[in-house]
Write an enzyme that holds these catalytic residues in place. Structure first.
Site, PDB file in Angstrom:
ATOM      1  N   GLU A 116       0.845  -1.210   0.000  1.00  0.00           N
ATOM      2  CA  GLU A 116       0.000   0.000   0.000  1.00  0.00           C
ATOM      3  C   GLU A 116       0.874   1.252   0.000  1.00  0.00           C
ATOM      4  O   GLU A 116       0.590   2.220  -0.720  1.00  0.00           O
ATOM      5  CB  GLU A 116      -0.937  -0.032   1.210  1.00  0.00           C
ATOM      6  CG  GLU A 116      -1.969  -1.151   1.093  1.00  0.00           C
ATOM      7  CD  GLU A 116      -2.980  -1.151   2.219  1.00  0.00           C
ATOM      8  OE1 GLU A 116      -2.570  -1.331   3.383  1.00  0.00           O
ATOM      9  OE2 GLU A 116      -4.177  -0.953   1.945  1.00  0.00           O
ATOM     10  N   GLU A 136      -3.696  -9.997   3.600  1.00  0.00           N
ATOM     11  CA  GLU A 136      -4.889  -9.633   4.376  1.00  0.00           C
ATOM     12  C   GLU A 136      -5.990 -10.684   4.202  1.00  0.00           C
ATOM     13  O   GLU A 136      -6.677 -11.036   5.160  1.00  0.00           O
ATOM     14  CB  GLU A 136      -5.427  -8.265   3.924  1.00  0.00           C
ATOM     15  CG  GLU A 136      -4.588  -7.074   4.365  1.00  0.00           C
ATOM     16  CD  GLU A 136      -3.479  -6.713   3.378  1.00  0.00           C
ATOM     17  OE1 GLU A 136      -3.074  -7.576   2.571  1.00  0.00           O
ATOM     18  OE2 GLU A 136      -3.019  -5.564   3.425  1.00  0.00           O
TER      19      GLU A 136
END
Ligand code: 1HE
Length: 261
Positions: A116, A136
């Site tokens: 990210e 995730e």
């Protein structure tokens, strides 16, 4: 005293010529991000010293970043989770929409929150050891640092969905071909390559870099009609600047480099 006050020990900054070097320095935890480190990122990119024209971010140790520090996640309720995710958004917005373009040097793991952060940077240089994942999905959580907005813009919705549904890991070569990085270099060569790019970026006209950082992403998110109008306004402002006129004249006088491979 540090160049930028209030930074944790896990973040090192220095200025080399007019380039800001930012190093994630938590190698024992694979540069995993605790709150202190992500706040440090926001602090750095909100306070880029005057005279700096580009930043380079890289990681100490064998990995760029293992993403979110998972040890901090266990006791959070939904509202605390929202605040936490919004804190990441503030920090990574500061990277993407700060004052200078940012080049990321990737190696080893570039996963979860590490990806990210990388996707909030403007240019990604990957060393051959780089691998990308969004674990995730496997950890039972969701991206919270802007990955759902930024990663599909690099690789498309289908690829990100696959990464999270199946835990797919992309290596450096595949990462280059699908758009996770723009450059692929040998192990150990990333920082020098990034510094070379950063010098070129820093020598651009200020309005050009501003438009690429702040206006182009808005054009991409806008309707065609609004995007074209934004483009015309930007082009008109850019060509009106004395710096642009001087650069164009240099070309017409045969004093600037031709385009070519
Ligand atoms: C960590 C973390 C971490 C390492 N949080 N402590 N991210 C992940 O799910 C990735 C989890 N990490 C890994 O898969 C591996 O650690 C790596 C592939 C990155 C590196 O492997 P390796 O063999 O080099 O290191 P290691 O032995 O696994 O880890 C070394 C130490 O770092 C160890 O601690 P120690 O005290 O036992 O020495 C690990 O526990 C610690 N460590 N990664 C906490 N992530 C804004 S939302 C974003 C959401 C996410 O990012 S989710 C993805 C999280």
């Amino acid at each position: 005293m540090s160049l930028i006050p209030g930074l944790p020990d896990t973040l090192h900054v220095e200025v080399q010529d007019n380039i800001l070097l930012v190093k994630l320095n938590r190698p024992d935890k694979r540069n995993a991000f605790n709150d202190e480190l992500i706040r440090g990122i926001e602090q750095v990119f909100a306070n880029v010293p005057a005279g700096v024209g580009c930043a380079v971010i890289h990681g100490e140790g064998s990995h760029f970043s293992a993403g979110l520090d998972l040890s901090a996640l266990t006791e959070r309720d939904a509202v605390q989770g929202l605040h936490h995710s919004r804190m990441w958004h503030r920090a990574l917005d500061q990277v993407q929409f700060g004052t200078v373009p940012v080049v990321a040097v990737l190696h080893g793991a570039c996963v979860g929150g590490g990806l990210e952060l990388a996707s909030a940077c403007h240019i990604r240089v990957a060393e051959a050891s780089t691998f990308y994942a969004l674990p995730e999905g496997q950890r039972g959580i969701f991206v919270g640092g802007g990955g759902s907005v930024r990663v599909p813009k690099l690789i498309g919705l289908a690829r990100m969905t696959d990464m999270m549904l199946t835990g797919r890991v992309y290596g450096a070569e595949e990462g280059l071909s699908i758009g996770l990085s723009q450059y692929l270099v040998a192990d150990g060569a990333g920082l020098d390559h990034a510094l070379g790019l950063a010098k070129k970026v820093a020598s651009n006209a200020g309005m050009t870099n501003y438009a690429l950082m702040h206006i182009l992403p808005r054009i991409v998110d806008a309707s065609q009609e609004q995007g074209l109008m934004l483009e015309s306004l930007t082009a008109a402002i850019a060509q009106n600047a004395p710096e642009a006129k001087a650069r164009l004249q240099e070309f017409l006088d045969g004093k600037s480099k031709k385009v070519g491979l």
